[in-house]
Design an enzyme around this catalytic site. Structure first.
Site, PDB file in Angstrom:
ATOM      1  CB  SER A  17      -0.940   0.008   1.217  1.00 43.57           C
ATOM      2  OG  SER A  17      -1.929  -0.981   1.091  1.00 43.57           O
TER       3      SER A  17
ATOM      4  CG  PHE B 254     -12.635   8.712  15.578  1.00 41.47           C
ATOM      5  CD1 PHE B 254     -13.344   9.641  16.322  1.00 41.47           C
ATOM      6  CD2 PHE B 254     -12.295   9.030  14.272  1.00 41.47           C
ATOM      7  CE1 PHE B 254     -13.725  10.859  15.775  1.00 41.47           C
ATOM      8  CE2 PHE B 254     -12.669  10.239  13.711  1.00 41.47           C
ATOM      9  CZ  PHE B 254     -13.389  11.161  14.470  1.00 41.47           C
TER      10      PHE B 254
ATOM     11  CD  GLU C 208      -6.410   3.657   3.516  1.00 42.08           C
ATOM     12  OE1 GLU C 208      -5.716   2.681   3.160  1.00 42.08           O
ATOM     13  OE2 GLU C 208      -6.096   4.396   4.475  1.00 42.08           O
TER      14      GLU C 208
END
Length: 573
Positions: free
Chosen positions: A113, A304, A355
């Site tokens: 990635s 988060f 994403e």
């Protein structure tokens, strides 16, 4: 599994199972297909290139999503809506422009990635595991800062656009990191993982919170640990557990921070924003995401989760789900990000990267059912973006960074649960059912997880081909590990081309088979940013305030200039 999870899984299976073998009777009439074909032909014939300058650019990255993943997600989306599924469309599959991208990186046939994102966002193919850095540089710290590349987000900011990114991974993870940082190794997310006492390669979290990135308006995702020091105690995150481990929650609270330099980068960012008199907020859960962000908010930092954010499948109030109960979904983050970035009456547009990282993560762990739900969530997010913007001035892209060794196979009946089994004794050598969804490599290999899986230890110990035949109910369970052909610790990426879907200004430039770096060039050209400003002029586009983007049309009086300029550029090259 908790009772709530079992009930949820059963309801899901019964819902999609109810549509099994249903066939749309209209499809039996040949005239039905003639009407469909003519309608699609008419839409294609009336499609005209949108040659406006893109005031806004939204790029959705579906991490690790192969064409087989999109197909399975499309079918599941339809089945969850009570249809047979195969005839369904994902939102972006109706975009008029589709192409393929070659994803290899400089030194590997199959990319990761980090290198893939560098190609798309920085316009340069680089080495495996490298972030925002030129390919000539190796994986050492020394000299890496001089080899840093410039991202599309940085070009967008220089043109006056607001910028941001949201992800379900850590903010410092491979894909988003390429937008704002450089690193010879993608693992250098915090100073815990970087070479000691070397200022030439600052960790990725430190780079994100540095002054050079104060222009970024929206940063939302997980990865709180990389921004906090070791020993940091956050009362608001009491009971913060990690679900990063492959087989579920790790009992007991996890350390909030991992930084060894003692710095609290979150507090440093908050202090810097206050000193600069910026309207900024730091949010840690879904409640504050909605309550703290106002229409006049200019900067948002949202962290988060301690690590990656949870899978969609793990969010709905499960008894064992003790990490960040009030965690937002990708769609929640997108809605609030657009509130900060998208100001219709502003003189400037915005750039946003979204994403869906957990598609790839679920695939790596052999959890196809979770991966498909993540893909459907990203599709919902695309719909939200389309509703909030206008096609005339907003380029919307949906793209995978790399494929995955994932298959949808067999010859299942129309409308059969896509995550079920094929029960066709004539096809399997031992006459037993086999899953429709499988992997080329991964932890689902027979016997590999013996005694470890929380789902069914005996099943893995015996192997899928031994004992009682595998059922639809088993294969559709969210904790089910789809079988793999090769026994590897994690599922592996695939080297096949990935699809790119686009609509909006200059979207027609996406066609055919292109290098992955081409994505950067199209986005840059569409925005008419600094790197492509001369070409925009040569092509006959007016260059002025971004707010006038919808009027930047190619005119007949400039066609001759465009033709001559194109000839000149070609000759010079």
């Amino acid at each position: 599994m908790g009772l709530a999870n079992v009930f949820w899984c059963m309801s899901w299976f019964l819902l999609i199972g109810s549509c099994w073998t249903r066939i749309n009777q209209e499809e039996l009439d040949p005239n039905y297909w003639t009407r469909i074909n003519r309608l699609q032909m008419q839409l294609t014939l009336t499609e005209k290139p949108n040659e406006n300058v893109a005031k806004n650019v939204i790029v959705f990255v579906a991490d690790g999503t192969s064409l087989s993943t999109w197909a399975a997600a499309r079918i599941l989306k339809g089945q969850l809506a009570g249809k047979t599924g195969e005839e369904e469309y994902l939102t972006f599959e109706r975009f008029p422009n589709v192409g393929l991208l070659k994803t290899y990186c400089i030194d590997r046939m199959v990319t990761d990635s980090a290198a893939a994102a560098c190609a798309m966002f920085n316009g340069v193919k680089t080495r495996y595991n490298s972030v925002g850095i030129n390919p000539a540089h190796d994986h050492t710290c020394e000299g890496s800062s001089a080899q840093a590349t410039k991202s599309i987000l940085q070009y967008a900011a220089e043109s006056g656009r607001r910028t941001g990114f949201i992800t379900t991974a850590r903010l410092t993870h491979a894909t988003p990191a390429n937008l704002y940082a450089f690193a010879a190794e993608r693992s250098w997310e915090s100073d815990k993982h970087t070479p000691a006492n070397n200022e030439e390669c600052p960790d990725i979290a430190q780079q994100l919170m540095s002054m050079k990135n104060f222009h970024i308006n929206v940063m939302m995702g997980g990865g709180r640990k990389g921004f906090l020091p070791v020993g940091y105690d956050n009362p608001s995150a009491a009971g913060d557990f990690t679900r990063r481990k492959r087989f579920g929650s790790v009992p007991g609270p996890q350390p909030q921070g991992e930084r060894t330099d003692g710095r609290n980068l979150i507090q440093e960012w908050i202090t810097a924003m206050q000193r600069l008199n910026q309207s900024s907020v730091y949010v840690t859960n879904n409640s504050t995401l909605y309550s703290e962000i106002k229409q006049d908010t200019d900067h948002v930092l949202g962290l988060f989760a301690r690590d990656h954010m949870d899978y969609i499948a793990d969010l709905p109030g499960l008894p064992e789900h003790t990490e960040d109960h009030d965690q937002p979904m990708l769609t929640d983050m997108l809605k609030q990000a657009l509130k900060v970035l998208h100001k219709p009456d502003s003189d400037h547009g915005f750039f946003l990267m979204v994403e869906g990282a957990r598609i790839d993560h679920a695939h790596h762990y052999g959890w196809a059912n979770k991966a498909l739900l993540e893909a459907i969530e990203l599709d919902k997010a695309v719909g939200i973006a389309l509703e909030a913007t206008q096609e005339k001035d907003t380029l919307v892209i949906v793209v995978s960074d790399h494929s995955f060794a994932f298959d949808l196979l067999g010859y299942p009946q129309r409308g059969h649960p896509v995550n079920g089994v094929v029960d066709d004794p004539a096809e399997s050598l031992d006459g037993k059912p086999y899953p429709i969804l499988t992997y080329g490599a991964g932890p689902g290999y027979r016997g590999y997880l013996a005694g470890i899986s929380p789902y069914d230890e005996q099943r893995f110990k015996d192997g899928y081909r031994n004992g009682a035949p595998l059922t639809d109910a088993e294969a559709s369970n969210l904790q089910f590990y789809q079988p793999s052909a090769v026994p590897t610790k994690y599922g592996q990426h695939d080297g096949e081309d990935v699809a790119i879907y686009a609509q909006g200004p200059m979207a027609h430039l996406f066609n055919g088979v292109k290098e992955q770096t081409y994505v950067f060039s199209v986005m840059s050209y569409a925005m008419c940013d600094k790197s492509y400003r001369p070409q925009c002029l040569n092509a006959g586009y007016m260059v002025g305030p971004v707010s006038d983007a919808s009027t930047y049309q190619k005119t007949g009086s400039t066609m001759l200039i465009a033709l001559l300029s194109s000839f000149f550029i070609t000759f010079m090259l």
